[in-house]
Design a protein around this motif. Structure first.
Motif, PDB file in Angstrom:
ATOM      1  N   THR A   3     -55.628   0.871  19.224  1.00  9.28           N
ATOM      2  CA  THR A   3     -54.913   0.288  20.035  1.00  9.28           C
ATOM      3  C   THR A   3     -55.872   0.102  21.566  1.00  9.28           C
ATOM      4  O   THR A   3     -55.990   1.441  21.957  1.00  9.28           O
ATOM      5  N   ILE A   4     -56.181  -0.669  22.355  1.00  9.22           N
ATOM      6  CA  ILE A   4     -56.569   0.012  23.520  1.00  9.22           C
ATOM      7  C   ILE A   4     -56.299  -1.044  24.553  1.00  9.22           C
ATOM      8  O   ILE A   4     -55.650  -2.082  24.486  1.00  9.22           O
ATOM      9  N   ASP A  19     -57.775   4.317  25.900  1.00  7.90           N
ATOM     10  CA  ASP A  19     -56.366   5.140  25.067  1.00  7.90           C
ATOM     11  C   ASP A  19     -55.783   4.926  25.404  1.00  7.90           C
ATOM     12  O   ASP A  19     -55.163   5.882  26.410  1.00  7.90           O
ATOM     13  N   PRO A  20     -53.940   4.068  25.457  1.00  9.35           N
ATOM     14  CA  PRO A  20     -53.514   4.385  25.749  1.00  9.35           C
ATOM     15  C   PRO A  20     -52.440   5.747  25.721  1.00  9.35           C
ATOM     16  O   PRO A  20     -50.967   5.930  25.779  1.00  9.35           O
ATOM     17  N   PRO A  48     -52.383  -4.369  25.896  1.00 10.86           N
ATOM     18  CA  PRO A  48     -52.881  -3.465  24.169  1.00 10.86           C
ATOM     19  C   PRO A  48     -53.077  -4.557  23.978  1.00 10.86           C
ATOM     20  O   PRO A  48     -52.254  -5.104  22.803  1.00 10.86           O
ATOM     21  N   VAL A  49     -54.291  -3.737  23.028  1.00 12.85           N
ATOM     22  CA  VAL A  49     -54.715  -4.684  21.614  1.00 12.85           C
ATOM     23  C   VAL A  49     -55.130  -3.474  20.948  1.00 12.85           C
ATOM     24  O   VAL A  49     -55.838  -2.854  20.794  1.00 12.85           O
ATOM     25  N   LYS A  61     -61.509   7.511  26.594  1.00 10.99           N
ATOM     26  CA  LYS A  61     -60.765   8.257  27.278  1.00 10.99           C
ATOM     27  C   LYS A  61     -59.251   8.111  27.931  1.00 10.99           C
ATOM     28  O   LYS A  61     -58.407   6.403  27.451  1.00 10.99           O
ATOM     29  N   GLN A  62     -58.028   8.503  27.400  1.00  9.59           N
ATOM     30  CA  GLN A  62     -56.489   8.444  27.187  1.00  9.59           C
ATOM     31  C   GLN A  62     -56.275   7.829  29.109  1.00  9.59           C
ATOM     32  O   GLN A  62     -56.659   9.042  29.820  1.00  9.59           O
ATOM     33  N   ILE A  63     -55.736   6.947  29.061  1.00  8.92           N
ATOM     34  CA  ILE A  63     -54.534   6.582  30.276  1.00  8.92           C
ATOM     35  C   ILE A  63     -53.655   8.160  30.683  1.00  8.92           C
ATOM     36  O   ILE A  63     -53.056   8.181  29.618  1.00  8.92           O
TER      37      ILE A  63
END
Length: 303
Positions: A3-4, A19-20, A48-49, A61-63
């Protein structure tokens, strides 16, 4: 599958994927993320998809979090500081006598870096200017030279169509545009009519180019010899791309007559690709408008 979400940091800018990290993120949310420039605040424009894992999405990188009211207030404060930084930088440029035009000042969200965008005809030695700015702002300074198309993208504006500029709204990258496109679309080759606010050829010439190429491929060239339905030979005087009709000059005895036919009713040697030629005079007048490149980071420096 992973999921991005796609995040944009300025309107019309590039979309970067993150990345959420399991957070409840939705489109149009403001989020805080870490980038190569430092901590930034951006807007979610995609997701997100779920995407297949590939080279593009292997090291996302993550949010860090959704933007809070405090974060949004800090952004407003940064905008006010940018205006002051812009004025100070202009004064320093004038004092140093540098031949450069300041376009914009931009603070990163965490104030770890202050960026100045400028345009210039050639390379500029701004090493002393960087030292002056670093002494005043006590933060990391970066000067970035950009092209005229980048300048217009940053500043925005209204095109001759009456709508906001494509480059500052939906175009994330500059696309190659050539004067042959204008010729193939039967547009006036007057530079003032086919150039945008930046002084270069309008990006929208590319939007319908594929359609024109397809339609032109089904038509003969001006000056071609064709055969009419009544078996007469004639020379093509003009074509109508949208109506798909051809005006043919026919000579009968000592008389000349122009008759319009649907293209499917005449016979001619088909063209694999319509070749839009321009005269030497037209080329000399318009070659300065042709811009085959995108963003032009000619000169960068930081301290």
């Amino acid at each position: 599958m992973k999921t991005i979400v796609g995040v944009q940091f300025r309107k019309g800018g590039k979309v970067y994927y993150f990345d959420p990290a399991g957070q409840d993120i939705h489109k149009y949310d403001n989020v805080i993320v870490e980038t190569i420039r430092g901590v930034e605040c951006g807007t979610v424009v995609l997701g997100p998809v779920d995407k297949e894992l590939g080279e593009k999405f292997t090291s996302l990188k993550q949010i860090m979090r959704k933007a809070t009211e405090e974060d949004l207030a800090k952004i407003e404060e940064n905008h006010k500081k940018e205006k002051e930084a812009y004025k100070i930088c202009q004064e320093k440029i004038a004092k140093r006598g540098l031949e450069m035009k300041l376009v914009e000042a931009e603070y990163t969200f965490d104030n770890s870096k202050l960026l100045f965008y400028f345009t210039a005809d050639g390379r500029v030695d701004f090493r002393e200017l960087v030292k002056d700015l670093a002494y005043v702002f006590r933060t990391r300074i970066e000067l970035r030279q950009i092209g005229v198309r980048d300048e217009t993208k940053l500043l925005g504006g209204i095109g001759i169509c009456g709508r906001p500029l494509c480059c500052s709204t939906h175009l994330t990258d500059f696309i190659p545009v050539s004067i042959k496109m204008a010729k193939e679309q039967n547009l006036s080759l007057n530079p003032t009519k086919i150039s945008g606010n930046c002084g270069r050829l309008m990006c929208c010439l590319k939007h319908e180019q594929e359609t024109y190429e397809y339609l032109n491929a089904t038509l003969p060239n001006n000056g071609d010899i064709v055969e009419t339905p009544d078996k007469q030979k004639g020379k093509v005087a003009s074509v109508n791309i949208f109506r798909q009709t051809v005006r043919v000059l026919i000579e009968k005895d000592d008389e000349k007559e122009i008759v319009e036919y649907p293209v499917e009713e005449i016979k001619f040697k088909p063209h694999k690709k319509k070749n839009a030629k321009i005269s030497d005079e037209e080329y000399k007048e318009l070659q300065q408008l042709e811009d085959k490149g995108g963003s032009s980071k000619l000169n960068e420096g930081e301290a």
